[in-house]
Design a protein around this motif. Structure first.
Motif, PDB file in Angstrom:
ATOM      1  N   ASP A   1       0.887  -0.966   0.035  1.00 33.13           N
ATOM      2  CA  ASP A   1      -0.141  -0.151   0.058  1.00 33.13           C
ATOM      3  C   ASP A   1       0.590   1.368  -0.072  1.00 33.13           C
ATOM      4  N   GLU A   2       0.258   2.385  -0.024  1.00 35.13           N
ATOM      5  CA  GLU A   2       0.862   3.632   0.030  1.00 35.13           C
ATOM      6  C   GLU A   2       1.875   3.829   1.060  1.00 35.13           C
ATOM      7  N   SER A   3       1.865   3.146   2.410  1.00 32.86           N
ATOM      8  CA  SER A   3       2.776   3.271   3.461  1.00 32.86           C
ATOM      9  C   SER A   3       3.948   2.265   3.416  1.00 32.86           C
ATOM     10  N   GLY A   4       3.950   1.464   2.313  1.00 32.41           N
ATOM     11  CA  GLY A   4       4.855   0.640   2.234  1.00 32.41           C
ATOM     12  C   GLY A   4       4.571  -0.836   2.786  1.00 32.41           C
ATOM     13  N   TYR A   5       3.572  -1.183   3.367  1.00 33.79           N
ATOM     14  CA  TYR A   5       3.375  -2.445   4.127  1.00 33.79           C
ATOM     15  C   TYR A   5       2.828  -3.407   2.966  1.00 33.79           C
TER      16      TYR A   5
ATOM     17  N   ARG B   1       0.158  -5.479   1.199  1.00 31.63           N
ATOM     18  CA  ARG B   1      -1.427  -5.701   1.296  1.00 31.63           C
ATOM     19  C   ARG B   1      -1.752  -6.635   0.415  1.00 31.63           C
TER      20      ARG B   1
ATOM     21  N   THR C   1       5.346  -8.332   5.283  1.00 28.59           N
ATOM     22  CA  THR C   1       5.901  -7.259   5.437  1.00 28.59           C
ATOM     23  C   THR C   1       7.239  -7.355   5.935  1.00 28.59           C
TER      24      THR C   1
ATOM     25  N   ARG D   1      10.909  -5.040   4.578  1.00 33.80           N
ATOM     26  CA  ARG D   1      10.190  -3.517   4.590  1.00 33.80           C
ATOM     27  C   ARG D   1      10.470  -3.059   5.843  1.00 33.80           C
ATOM     28  N   ARG D   2      10.116  -3.774   6.866  1.00 30.11           N
ATOM     29  CA  ARG D   2       9.895  -3.428   8.123  1.00 30.11           C
ATOM     30  C   ARG D   2      10.437  -4.439   9.258  1.00 30.11           C
TER      31      ARG D   2
ATOM     32  N   ARG E   1      -2.456  -0.843  13.528  1.00 26.54           N
ATOM     33  CA  ARG E   1      -2.888  -1.692  12.562  1.00 26.54           C
ATOM     34  C   ARG E   1      -3.060  -2.886  12.505  1.00 26.54           C
TER      35      ARG E   1
END
Length: 171
Positions: free
Chosen positions: A50-54, A56, A92, A97-98, A107
């Motif tokens: 998604d736009e925040s980089g997680y 989805r 993720t 990514r994290r 979330r």
């Protein structure tokens, strides 16, 4: 070259993590040189995010995951939303990514619960089996398999060290 030196020489640390005063581990291109483009990175299909980089998964990908997971692991039928949150959080982390502690609690919930559940799935080989099935795209499957292999190697290393310490303390 011993193993520790080789590992350190092969590891490229981001500039932000290198710290002031330390020389970079990898050679950086000068201002006159154009940065080298890696065709491998440019041609890889992207992992759904998604736009925040997680990571989805869309509804089609989630349905595909449920079909593949049905034969491998028993998911709770009344808690597909919680399972989906867990799978997206785990993917993720596995895609790099994290880190677990960077997942937002609002979330994903408590990161430690997610980490323990993911560790259980890794130890039982669930993630590797899911990656072999058509549960994910080819790029995501590759990253899950790599993460699973690194996790198992790290776990085996920890067990060997613990065993060596126990044997040394008996002497």
């Amino acid at each position: 070259m011993n193993r520790a030196t080789q590992t350190q020489a092969d590891f490229i640390m981001p500039v932000s993590m290198q710290g002031a005063g330390r020389p970079p581990l990898a050679a950086q291109p000068s201002k006159d040189e154009a940065p080298m483009a890696s065709p491998e990175i440019e041609t890889r299909p992207s992992v759904p995010a998604d736009e925040s980089g997680y990571v989805r998964l869309n509804d089609e990908e989630w349905a595909l995951f449920l079909r593949a997971a049905g034969a491998i692991v028993r998911l709770r039928p009344n808690q597909h939303d919680a399972d989906r949150i867990f799978v997206e959080a785990a993917l993720t982390v596995m895609t790099g990514r994290r880190h677990w502690m960077q997942l937002p609690r609002e979330r994903f919930g408590k990161w430690l619960h997610l980490h323990h559940r993911c560790s259980r799935w890794l130890e039982r080989g669930v993630w590797s089996a899911l990656a072999m099935e058509p549960a994910f795209g080819p790029e995501l499957s590759r990253q899950v398999i790599e993460y699973s292999q690194r996790y198992k190697m790290r776990l085996e290393h920890q067990r060997r060290r613990r065993r060596a310490r126990l044997l040394a303390s008996d002497d």
